[in-house]
Design a protein around this motif. Structure first.
Motif, short mmCIF file in Angstrom:
data_model
loop_
_atom_site.label_atom_id
_atom_site.label_comp_id
_atom_site.label_asym_id
_atom_site.label_seq_id
_atom_site.Cartn_x
_atom_site.Cartn_y
_atom_site.Cartn_z
N PHE A 8 -9.16 27.38 19.22
CA PHE A 8 -9.26 28.39 18.33
C PHE A 8 -7.68 28.29 17.78
N ILE A 9 -7.80 28.46 16.45
CA ILE A 9 -6.49 28.57 15.52
C ILE A 9 -6.04 30.11 15.49
N SER A 10 -4.83 30.23 16.03
CA SER A 10 -4.09 31.69 16.16
C SER A 10 -4.01 31.93 14.81
N GLY A 11 -4.55 33.37 14.49
CA GLY A 11 -4.24 33.95 13.19
C GLY A 11 -4.98 33.63 12.13
N ILE A 12 -5.86 32.70 12.13
CA ILE A 12 -6.41 32.09 11.07
C ILE A 12 -7.42 33.40 10.09
N PRO A 179 10.88 32.60 5.98
CA PRO A 179 10.83 31.77 5.29
C PRO A 179 9.51 32.05 4.34
N GLU A 180 9.71 31.44 3.10
CA GLU A 180 8.48 31.79 2.19
C GLU A 180 7.04 31.33 2.79
N SER A 181 7.05 30.35 3.69
CA SER A 181 5.92 29.84 4.27
C SER A 181 5.24 30.88 5.16
N GLU A 182 5.94 31.97 5.67
CA GLU A 182 5.66 33.04 6.49
C GLU A 182 5.64 34.32 5.97
N LYS A 183 6.19 34.56 4.73
CA LYS A 183 6.07 35.97 4.45
C LYS A 183 4.76 36.37 3.96
N ILE A 242 1.94 28.93 4.24
CA ILE A 242 0.97 28.01 5.22
C ILE A 242 0.00 29.10 5.92
N ARG A 243 -1.41 28.88 5.49
CA ARG A 243 -2.43 29.63 6.12
C ARG A 243 -2.79 28.77 7.36
N PRO A 244 -2.89 29.32 8.59
CA PRO A 244 -3.18 28.54 9.64
C PRO A 244 -4.60 28.00 9.63
N GLY A 245 -4.65 26.74 9.68
CA GLY A 245 -6.07 26.07 9.71
C GLY A 245 -6.26 25.65 8.10
N PHE A 246 -6.37 26.58 7.22
CA PHE A 246 -6.74 26.10 5.77
C PHE A 246 -5.85 25.25 5.13
N ASP A 247 -4.52 25.51 5.33
CA ASP A 247 -3.53 24.74 4.87
C ASP A 247 -2.82 23.62 5.44
N GLU A 248 -3.20 23.45 6.84
CA GLU A 248 -2.40 22.54 7.86
C GLU A 248 -3.40 21.23 7.93
#
Length: 248
Positions: A8-12, A179-183, A242-248
């Motif tokens: 499972f991807i956390s927070g997806i 950071p911008e990747s987490e806002k 960075i959306r968990p899963g989608f953008d990784e």
């Protein structure tokens, strides 16, 4: 047998569009795993069928707007002039982005509730009965319309809700140290932008088919383009999220 939690991807689920039937990550989503089993179509096939060159869609929109005497750039600039004030006073409902996405919601709903598509489908049937169109061709065209409508309906309310979420999060200083990747507002803006652009592609499908509704569909596309530009202006770094899963 218990599921392996490591898959499972956390927070997806926090940064998706809630459309499980069209998602490629359901097997790795804890929220989906807890819900009932669904009859899933192949999500990649669906989006590939919907997808058209987005740049081409924008160019088409601007050409049509120009032909109809609509200055999209001017409208967008007028809307942007009030953005900073709205961010300060936190009057979310009065913010141009909220106003425009709400206008799209209600005008889009009115359009969908009308008989426009029903009339078009009846016209297809009539053409088949008169021998002016092959049944297979009519079925293909009808299927394309239904797929376009499915996308439009799904995102109709979602765009406004996510836009309001963006405005709400921006008004909160909590995210400034991240950071911008987490806002959070970048994440909400990113999924809102995806929803807007997919809706524009779907309306393009209807526009190509329902030529008699060119003006009404154009007005809805203009609202979406205004929303897209306002959102990008308000949250210029949304793409860095960075959306968990989608953008990784």
């Amino acid at each position: 047998m218990d599921n392996d939690d490591s898959i499972f991807i956390s927070g997806i689920h926090n940064w998706c569009d809630r459309w499980c039937e069209r998602c490629s990550f359901t097997a790795r989503c804890r929220v989906f795993e807890k819900e009932e089993e669904r009859d899933l179509k192949d999500p990649e096939d669906f989006w590939n069928a919907l997808s058209q060159n987005f740049k081409e869609t924008l160019e088409m929109l601007r050409l049509m707007a120009e032909e109809n005497g609509i200055d999209i750039d001017n409208i967008i600039e007028e809307s942007k002039s009030d953005t900073s004030l709205s961010r300060v006073d936190k009057l979310l409902d009065e913010h141009p982005l909220s106003v425009i996405t709400n206008k799209y919601l209600f005008e889009g709903k009115d359009w969908l509730d009308s008989s426009k598509v029903k009339d078009y489908m009846e016209e297809l049937t009539q053409q088949v009965n008169l021998g002016l169109m092959d049944l297979s061709e009519a079925q293909i065209q009808g299927a394309k319309i239904e797929e376009g409508l499915e996308v439009i309906r799904w995102y109709l309310f979602f765009i406004h809700v996510k836009s309001k979420r963006v405005l709400n999060d921006i008004s909160d200083d909590f995210w400034e140290e991240y950071p911008e990747s987490e806002k959070s507002y970048n994440g909400s803006a990113k999924i809102a932008m995806i929803s807007i652009e997919r809706s524009m592609q779907a309306w393009r499908i209807l526009l190509d088919a329902l030529r008699s509704e060119q003006d009404s569909i154009l007005s809805l596309l203009v609202l979406l383009e205004k929303s897209r530009n306002l959102l990008a202006d308000l949250v210029p770094n949304y793409a860095q999220f960075i959306r968990p899963g989608f953008d990784e």
